[in-house]
Write a protein that holds these residues in place. Structure first.
Motif, PDB file in Angstrom:
ATOM      1  N   LYS A   1      -5.619  -7.938   6.035  1.00 34.30           N
ATOM      2  CA  LYS A   1      -5.394  -6.610   5.788  1.00 34.30           C
ATOM      3  C   LYS A   1      -5.536  -6.481   4.324  1.00 34.30           C
ATOM      4  CE  LYS A   1      -1.225  -6.600   8.791  1.00 34.30           C
ATOM      5  NZ  LYS A   1      -2.045  -5.919  10.143  1.00 34.30           N
ATOM      6  N   TYR A   2      -5.929  -5.488   3.730  1.00 39.13           N
ATOM      7  CA  TYR A   2      -6.257  -4.914   2.381  1.00 39.13           C
ATOM      8  C   TYR A   2      -6.386  -3.590   1.978  1.00 39.13           C
ATOM      9  CZ  TYR A   2     -11.481  -4.224   2.985  1.00 39.13           C
ATOM     10  OH  TYR A   2     -12.501  -3.602   3.592  1.00 39.13           O
ATOM     11  N   THR A   3      -6.020  -3.282   0.633  1.00 35.75           N
ATOM     12  CA  THR A   3      -6.607  -2.115   0.221  1.00 35.75           C
ATOM     13  C   THR A   3      -7.158  -1.953  -1.102  1.00 35.75           C
ATOM     14  OG1 THR A   3      -4.154  -1.238   1.267  1.00 35.75           O
ATOM     15  CG2 THR A   3      -5.115   0.278  -0.396  1.00 35.75           C
TER      16      THR A   3
ATOM     17  N   ASP B   1      -4.211  -7.714  -0.874  1.00 29.81           N
ATOM     18  CA  ASP B   1      -4.376  -8.399   0.265  1.00 29.81           C
ATOM     19  C   ASP B   1      -3.543  -9.206   0.971  1.00 29.81           C
ATOM     20  OD1 ASP B   1      -7.051  -7.410  -0.944  1.00 29.81           O
ATOM     21  OD2 ASP B   1      -8.189  -8.927   0.008  1.00 29.81           O
TER      22      ASP B   1
ATOM     23  N   SER C   1      -7.454  -4.896  -5.602  1.00 28.81           N
ATOM     24  CA  SER C   1      -7.345  -4.887  -4.035  1.00 28.81           C
ATOM     25  C   SER C   1      -5.846  -5.772  -3.867  1.00 28.81           C
ATOM     26  CB  SER C   1      -8.679  -5.732  -3.506  1.00 28.81           C
ATOM     27  OG  SER C   1      -8.412  -5.601  -2.097  1.00 28.81           O
TER      28      SER C   1
ATOM     29  N   ALA D   1      -5.868   5.025  -2.715  1.00 27.05           N
ATOM     30  CA  ALA D   1      -6.473   4.097  -2.052  1.00 27.05           C
ATOM     31  C   ALA D   1      -8.031   4.466  -1.694  1.00 27.05           C
ATOM     32  CB  ALA D   1      -5.709   3.787  -0.607  1.00 27.05           C
TER      33      ALA D   1
ATOM     34  N   ARG E   1       0.886  -1.306  -0.149  1.00 26.37           N
ATOM     35  CA  ARG E   1       0.020   0.000  -0.174  1.00 26.37           C
ATOM     36  C   ARG E   1       0.884   1.230  -0.038  1.00 26.37           C
ATOM     37  NH1 ARG E   1      -2.828   0.493   5.285  1.00 26.37           N
ATOM     38  NH2 ARG E   1      -4.143  -1.197   4.663  1.00 26.37           N
TER      39      ARG E   1
ATOM     40  N   LYS F   1      -9.437   0.530   2.940  1.00 20.70           N
ATOM     41  CA  LYS F   1      -8.278  -0.299   3.450  1.00 20.70           C
ATOM     42  C   LYS F   1      -8.950  -0.847   4.853  1.00 20.70           C
ATOM     43  CE  LYS F   1      -5.851   3.582   5.796  1.00 20.70           C
ATOM     44  NZ  LYS F   1      -4.894   4.297   5.816  1.00 20.70           N
ATOM     45  N   LYS F   2      -8.277  -1.912   5.269  1.00 22.08           N
ATOM     46  CA  LYS F   2      -8.675  -2.599   6.455  1.00 22.08           C
ATOM     47  C   LYS F   2      -7.287  -3.191   7.076  1.00 22.08           C
ATOM     48  CE  LYS F   2     -12.242  -4.796   7.395  1.00 22.08           C
ATOM     49  NZ  LYS F   2     -13.354  -5.854   7.424  1.00 22.08           N
ATOM     50  N   ASP F   3      -6.803  -3.013   8.133  1.00 23.76           N
ATOM     51  CA  ASP F   3      -5.768  -3.459   9.036  1.00 23.76           C
ATOM     52  C   ASP F   3      -6.248  -4.159  10.246  1.00 23.76           C
ATOM     53  OD1 ASP F   3      -3.677  -2.570   7.226  1.00 23.76           O
ATOM     54  OD2 ASP F   3      -4.003  -0.391   7.826  1.00 23.76           O
TER      55      ASP F   3
END
Length: 256
Positions: free
Chosen positions: A110-112, A127, A125, A100, A90, A103-105
């Motif tokens: 985790k992903y963007t 991941d 994405s 972006a 990312r 997003k998730k952490d």
């Protein structure tokens, strides 16, 4: 860096899911309530240890709904690539000026998501998964929830092999994705791990830039072709298929 999940966007989720599952010999493993925050409903279907997903708008004004309008109907929508370190990717990708949009952490996932306007018309994405203790890392895939494996089928189709992206300028799009993925281009093809690839081709169908085909590994080609023939009027003058390519959910599927 592995192609792990490909996503269609369709107006009618249930009929599209039935067509997809019947044709490719797969089944629904998960319906993610979390996509509701984007005004969507979905199904996630394993093929081997990879995944095909369909998303469908359930509210007006969604980005998926706008994509349906721009691409003139159902079709390929999103490409999900699994990497060892999604946060590092990312940071590297956004430093290129690629935006972006989500997003998730979490500790285990985790992903963007990156803006399609910055990725040649495709929602990309990147991941990363970190399996809990005692879980096989190769089988830990949170987008399909923890109970997906009993739904995995590999007797008709057995995984993903590639994505074809149509572009106004395939060379420029390939060069852009080469920077994004930090992988070399070989004749407008970017090779991923596990023999996966992303190809860039000219626009040939009048639907504008975006995903034009997904490559699916086929085990029982004759069964797939037979199902496609059965689903169409036998008196039709044209059935959208060949021994190596069919059409599902508004997207070409290469049987490889």
């Amino acid at each position: 860096m592995k192609l792990r999940q490909c996503v269609f966007v369709c107006k009618d989720l249930e009929s599209s899911a039935k067509e997809l599952c019947d044709t490719l010999g797969i089944e629904i493993a998960y319906r993610d309530p979390g996509v509701g925050k984007w005004g969507l409903a979905n199904v996630v279907c394993p093929t081997g240890h990879d995944f095909l997903e369909i998303v469908s708008p359930i509210e007006p004004g969604t980005s998926a709904g706008r994509y349906l309008e721009r691409r003139k109907g159902d079709g390929g929508y999103m490409v999900i690539i699994q990497v060892p370190d999604a946060v590092k990717e990312r940071e590297r990708i956004t430093a290129l000026g690629v935006r972006a949009v989500e997003k998730k952490d979490l500790a285990e996932y985790k992903y963007t998501h990156f803006h399609p306007a910055d990725t040649a018309g495709v929602l990309l994405s990147i991941d990363q998964t970190v399996a809990p203790s005692g879980v096989d890392p190769a089988l830990w895939w949170p987008p399909a929830a923890k109970d997906w494996l009993p739904h995995a089928r590999s007797n008709v189709t057995a995984g993903l092999a590639g994505v074809e992206i149509q572009c106004v300028d395939p060379d420029a799009a390939a060069a852009l994705w080469s920077k994004i993925l930090n992988r070399p281009v070989e004749g407008d093809i970017i090779r991923l791990d596990d023999d996966g690839e992303i190809r860039f081709v000219p626009i040939a169908d009048g639907r504008g830039p975006g995903v034009s085909a997904f490559d699916v590994k086929v085990v029982d080609r004759e069964r797939v072709i037979a199902v496609v023939k059965k689903r169409h009027d036998p008196t039709a003058t044209h059935i959208p298929m060949s021994p190596t390519q069919i059409e599902l959910c508004g997207c070409r599927i290469n049987l490889v």
